[in-house]
Every structure is written in C-alpha cells, then in structure tokens.
Design a protein around this motif. Structure first.
Motif, PDB file in Angstrom:
ATOM      1  N   GLN A  48      18.154  30.135 -35.068  1.00 24.55           N
ATOM      2  CA  GLN A  48      18.645  30.380 -33.714  1.00 24.55           C
ATOM      3  C   GLN A  48      18.339  31.807 -33.277  1.00 24.55           C
ATOM      4  N   PHE A  49      18.458  32.748 -34.207  1.00 27.24           N
ATOM      5  CA  PHE A  49      18.126  34.144 -33.906  1.00 27.24           C
ATOM      6  C   PHE A  49      16.675  34.261 -33.450  1.00 27.24           C
ATOM      7  N   SER A  50      15.765  33.657 -34.209  1.00 25.36           N
ATOM      8  CA  SER A  50      14.345  33.730 -33.871  1.00 25.36           C
ATOM      9  C   SER A  50      14.050  33.018 -32.559  1.00 25.36           C
ATOM     10  N   MET A  51      14.652  31.854 -32.362  1.00 24.32           N
ATOM     11  CA  MET A  51      14.400  31.105 -31.134  1.00 24.32           C
ATOM     12  C   MET A  51      14.829  31.900 -29.901  1.00 24.32           C
ATOM     13  N   PHE A  52      16.002  32.529 -29.974  1.00 23.57           N
ATOM     14  CA  PHE A  52      16.488  33.315 -28.845  1.00 23.57           C
ATOM     15  C   PHE A  52      15.525  34.456 -28.504  1.00 23.57           C
ATOM     16  N   TRP A  53      15.134  35.225 -29.523  1.00 20.92           N
ATOM     17  CA  TRP A  53      14.295  36.394 -29.267  1.00 20.92           C
ATOM     18  C   TRP A  53      12.880  36.017 -28.872  1.00 20.92           C
ATOM     19  N   VAL A  54      12.341  34.947 -29.448  1.00 23.37           N
ATOM     20  CA  VAL A  54      10.992  34.512 -29.051  1.00 23.37           C
ATOM     21  C   VAL A  54      10.993  34.084 -27.589  1.00 23.37           C
ATOM     22  N   LEU A  55      11.981  33.277 -27.178  1.00 22.30           N
ATOM     23  CA  LEU A  55      12.060  32.834 -25.789  1.00 22.30           C
ATOM     24  C   LEU A  55      12.301  34.004 -24.838  1.00 22.30           C
ATOM     25  N   LEU A  56      13.214  34.898 -25.216  1.00 20.48           N
ATOM     26  CA  LEU A  56      13.533  36.017 -24.341  1.00 20.48           C
ATOM     27  C   LEU A  56      12.330  36.944 -24.172  1.00 20.48           C
ATOM     28  N   LEU A  57      11.692  37.325 -25.263  1.00 21.31           N
ATOM     29  CA  LEU A  57      10.549  38.236 -25.187  1.00 21.31           C
ATOM     30  C   LEU A  57       9.359  37.594 -24.485  1.00 21.31           C
ATOM     31  N   GLU A  58       9.176  36.299 -24.716  1.00 21.16           N
ATOM     32  CA  GLU A  58       8.096  35.603 -24.021  1.00 21.16           C
ATOM     33  C   GLU A  58       8.353  35.579 -22.521  1.00 21.16           C
ATOM     34  N   GLY A  59       9.605  35.292 -22.146  1.00 21.76           N
ATOM     35  CA  GLY A  59       9.951  35.279 -20.729  1.00 21.76           C
ATOM     36  C   GLY A  59       9.752  36.626 -20.069  1.00 21.76           C
ATOM     37  N   LEU A  60      10.131  37.693 -20.752  1.00 20.35           N
ATOM     38  CA  LEU A  60       9.950  39.035 -20.207  1.00 20.35           C
ATOM     39  C   LEU A  60       8.473  39.404 -20.125  1.00 20.35           C
ATOM     40  N   PHE A  61       7.692  38.996 -21.123  1.00 23.27           N
ATOM     41  CA  PHE A  61       6.276  39.372 -21.164  1.00 23.27           C
ATOM     42  C   PHE A  61       5.475  38.673 -20.068  1.00 23.27           C
ATOM     43  N   ILE A  62       5.715  37.373 -19.877  1.00 19.84           N
ATOM     44  CA  ILE A  62       4.959  36.627 -18.863  1.00 19.84           C
ATOM     45  C   ILE A  62       5.719  36.528 -17.549  1.00 19.84           C
ATOM     46  N   GLN A  63       6.905  37.186 -17.520  1.00 22.43           N
ATOM     47  CA  GLN A  63       7.752  37.209 -16.318  1.00 22.43           C
ATOM     48  C   GLN A  63       8.094  35.787 -15.859  1.00 22.43           C
ATOM     49  N   ASN A  64       8.593  35.028 -16.793  1.00 22.35           N
ATOM     50  CA  ASN A  64       8.980  33.652 -16.528  1.00 22.35           C
ATOM     51  C   ASN A  64      10.480  33.516 -16.727  1.00 22.35           C
ATOM     52  N   TRP A  65      11.204  33.297 -15.644  1.00 16.52           N
ATOM     53  CA  TRP A  65      12.661  33.243 -15.722  1.00 16.52           C
ATOM     54  C   TRP A  65      13.168  31.990 -16.415  1.00 16.52           C
ATOM     55  N   ILE A  66      12.326  30.941 -16.462  1.00 15.78           N
ATOM     56  CA  ILE A  66      12.739  29.723 -17.160  1.00 15.78           C
ATOM     57  C   ILE A  66      12.886  29.997 -18.657  1.00 15.78           C
ATOM     58  N   CYS A  67      11.943  30.743 -19.226  1.00 17.42           N
ATOM     59  CA  CYS A  67      12.036  31.099 -20.647  1.00 17.42           C
ATOM     60  C   CYS A  67      13.275  31.937 -20.925  1.00 17.42           C
ATOM     61  N   ILE A  68      13.546  32.877 -20.033  1.00 23.01           N
ATOM     62  CA  ILE A  68      14.733  33.725 -20.201  1.00 23.01           C
ATOM     63  C   ILE A  68      15.998  32.874 -20.129  1.00 23.01           C
ATOM     64  N   LEU A  69      16.024  31.927 -19.187  1.00 26.64           N
ATOM     65  CA  LEU A  69      17.178  31.034 -19.047  1.00 26.64           C
ATOM     66  C   LEU A  69      17.336  30.170 -20.293  1.00 26.64           C
ATOM     67  N   LEU A  70      16.219  29.672 -20.817  1.00 27.47           N
ATOM     68  CA  LEU A  70      16.280  28.852 -22.026  1.00 27.47           C
ATOM     69  C   LEU A  70      16.815  29.651 -23.210  1.00 27.47           C
ATOM     70  N   ALA A  71      16.464  30.951 -23.267  1.00 22.78           N
ATOM     71  CA  ALA A  71      16.982  31.809 -24.341  1.00 22.78           C
ATOM     72  C   ALA A  71      18.503  31.886 -24.259  1.00 22.78           C
ATOM     73  N   LEU A  72      19.025  32.051 -23.062  1.00 27.34           N
ATOM     74  CA  LEU A  72      20.478  32.131 -22.884  1.00 27.34           C
ATOM     75  C   LEU A  72      21.141  30.788 -23.180  1.00 27.34           C
ATOM     76  N   VAL A  73      20.494  29.711 -22.754  1.00 27.77           N
ATOM     77  CA  VAL A  73      21.033  28.374 -23.017  1.00 27.77           C
ATOM     78  C   VAL A  73      21.082  28.106 -24.520  1.00 27.77           C
ATOM     79  N   SER A  74      20.073  28.584 -25.251  1.00 27.47           N
ATOM     80  CA  SER A  74      20.050  28.366 -26.695  1.00 27.47           C
ATOM     81  C   SER A  74      21.254  29.011 -27.375  1.00 27.47           C
ATOM     82  N   VAL A  75      21.676  30.179 -26.882  1.00 27.94           N
ATOM     83  CA  VAL A  75      22.848  30.848 -27.446  1.00 27.94           C
ATOM     84  C   VAL A  75      24.113  30.069 -27.106  1.00 27.94           C
ATOM     85  N   ILE A  76      24.203  29.635 -25.857  1.00 28.16           N
ATOM     86  CA  ILE A  76      25.379  28.868 -25.424  1.00 28.16           C
ATOM     87  C   ILE A  76      25.494  27.580 -26.236  1.00 28.16           C
ATOM     88  N   TYR A  77      24.367  26.889 -26.423  1.00 25.51           N
ATOM     89  CA  TYR A  77      24.379  25.647 -27.200  1.00 25.51           C
ATOM     90  C   TYR A  77      24.777  25.923 -28.650  1.00 25.51           C
TER      91      TYR A  77
END
Length: 216
Positions: free
Chosen positions: A58-87
């Motif tokens: 879960q740690f890796s999934m959160f950071w991979v999604l968050l960093l990918e979202g920030l790098f490609i400026q994709n808010w869906i990836c950032i949202l998925l990172a937050l959803v992964s923590v909530i889940y």
C-alpha cells in the motif's frame, strides 16, 4: 533518448516501488502464498520488508500513484492515490485485522503494535531468529561472515557451516525460521535485511530474481 527528468522520475518510482516487489517475494518465499486474497500466505509474514513496515504494498502504491500524478499533472492519479489510502485504512485494515487475529492471535497483535503502517522503522521488528552459515576456511566467506558477526544483529545467528546438521553446504547459506533456505548472493541479501533500513533497502534490490542471478 529520454530526458534526464524522465530518467530521474523512473528511478524515483523504482525506489518507492521496491518495497512492494520485496513484499511479493517475502510472501512467496516465507509465507508460501501471494497477495491475492484467494491464495494468502500460509503463515504470518513479519520478516524482510515486513519487519520494517506493515503495509509495504500500500505504501508503494500510494507513492507511485501520487508521484506519477504530479509528474504528468494528472489529477486522476493523485485522486487514486488518496482513494488507496482511504480504502486501506477504512475497509482493508478492518478486514485484514479480523482475519489475522483469528489466524495468528497474540502474535499478530504484537506485530501490529510494533510495525508502523505508513512509515518505516529504522531497525527491524525483532522477529524469530534466522541463521547465516559460512565457512571460516574460505577467505571470501570468512570475511563476509566476520562482517556479519561485527554487526551483532540480535535476530540473526551467524554460525560455522560445519555446525549445520543437514546436508553439506556449498555456499554461504541463510535459513529463516520457516526453514526457507537461500544461498550465495541471495543469502547475503536476506541477511543484511536484519541490520537496519539502509542495508535492508539494498537487500530488497539485490534479491530481485534477475538481478541476484547476474550478481551471483
């Protein structure tokens, strides 16, 4: 040719994704299972990467999604990172706790208190004792064995290969509490995970199947 920023991004993603890869390896080797709920580990896995963090995947999934979202400026990836923590904290944590309490009781409760979920410990959880066997009469092995003795890791017993009661050992050998045997570079990769987080991260890297073969 990739831009240096892309190479830098790939490197960072690999680093933060490494704990997840190490977790899958630990599940397979020590737990004799997989992360898939229908094929869970047969025993509680609190060694390797799990001796430093309770939620490496879960740690890796959160950071991979968050960093990918920030790098490609994709808010869906950032949202998925937050959803992964909530889940993970909302649904998965409750379900996991109910299952593991019923299967492992007090051992799971103790582990849950000592292993953080979203950050790494600097020193590993003191799990069951593992053994590292080396040949003192081998110049290379004796240097490695002596180095591990100097580290004085409380949950790793460094022993003369001649004291091993099983079949003759031909390489430096690591044997976990579950009886899982690793030899050569793979044994060193497992043993250095007992020292501290810095060495553990190197161990997670060099134990990767293709890379460990190349290094060996």
């Amino acid at each position: 040719i990739f831009h240096w920023k892309v190479w830098g991004f790939i490197t960072v993603i690999f680093i933060v994704g490494l704990p997840a890869l190490a977790a899958v390896i630990e599940f397979s080797r020590e737990g004799k299972g997989t992360p898939i709920p229908f094929d869970p580990p047969k025993c509680l896995v609190d060694s390797g990467v799990y001796s430093y963090i309770a939620n490496p995947m879960q740690f890796s999934m959160f950071w991979v999604l968050l960093l990918e979202g920030l790098f490609i400026q994709n808010w869906i990836c950032i949202l998925l990172a937050l959803v992964s923590v909530i889940y993970s904290e909302g649904i998965a944590r409750w379900s996991e706790n109910e299952d593991l309490v019923s299967r492992y009781g007090d051992r799971w409760k103790h582990y849950k208190k000592t292993a953080p979920r979203w950050r790494f410990r600097l020193l590993p959880v003191q799990s069951e004792l593992a053994s590292l066997y080396y040949a003192p009469n081998c110049s290379v092995c004796s240097e490695i064995g002596s180095w591990f003795v100097q580290q004085a890791t409380p949950n790793l017993k460094v022993m003369d290969a001649d004291s091993y009661s099983g079949e003759t050992l031909t390489r430096i050998t690591y044997i976990s509490i579950t009886g899982e045997r690793r030899q050569g570079v793979d044994a060193i990769a497992a043993a250095i995970q007992h020292i501290h987080l810095g060495w553990a991260w190197i161990g997670w890297l060099i134990q990767l199947p293709v890379l460990s073969h190349v290094i060996q």
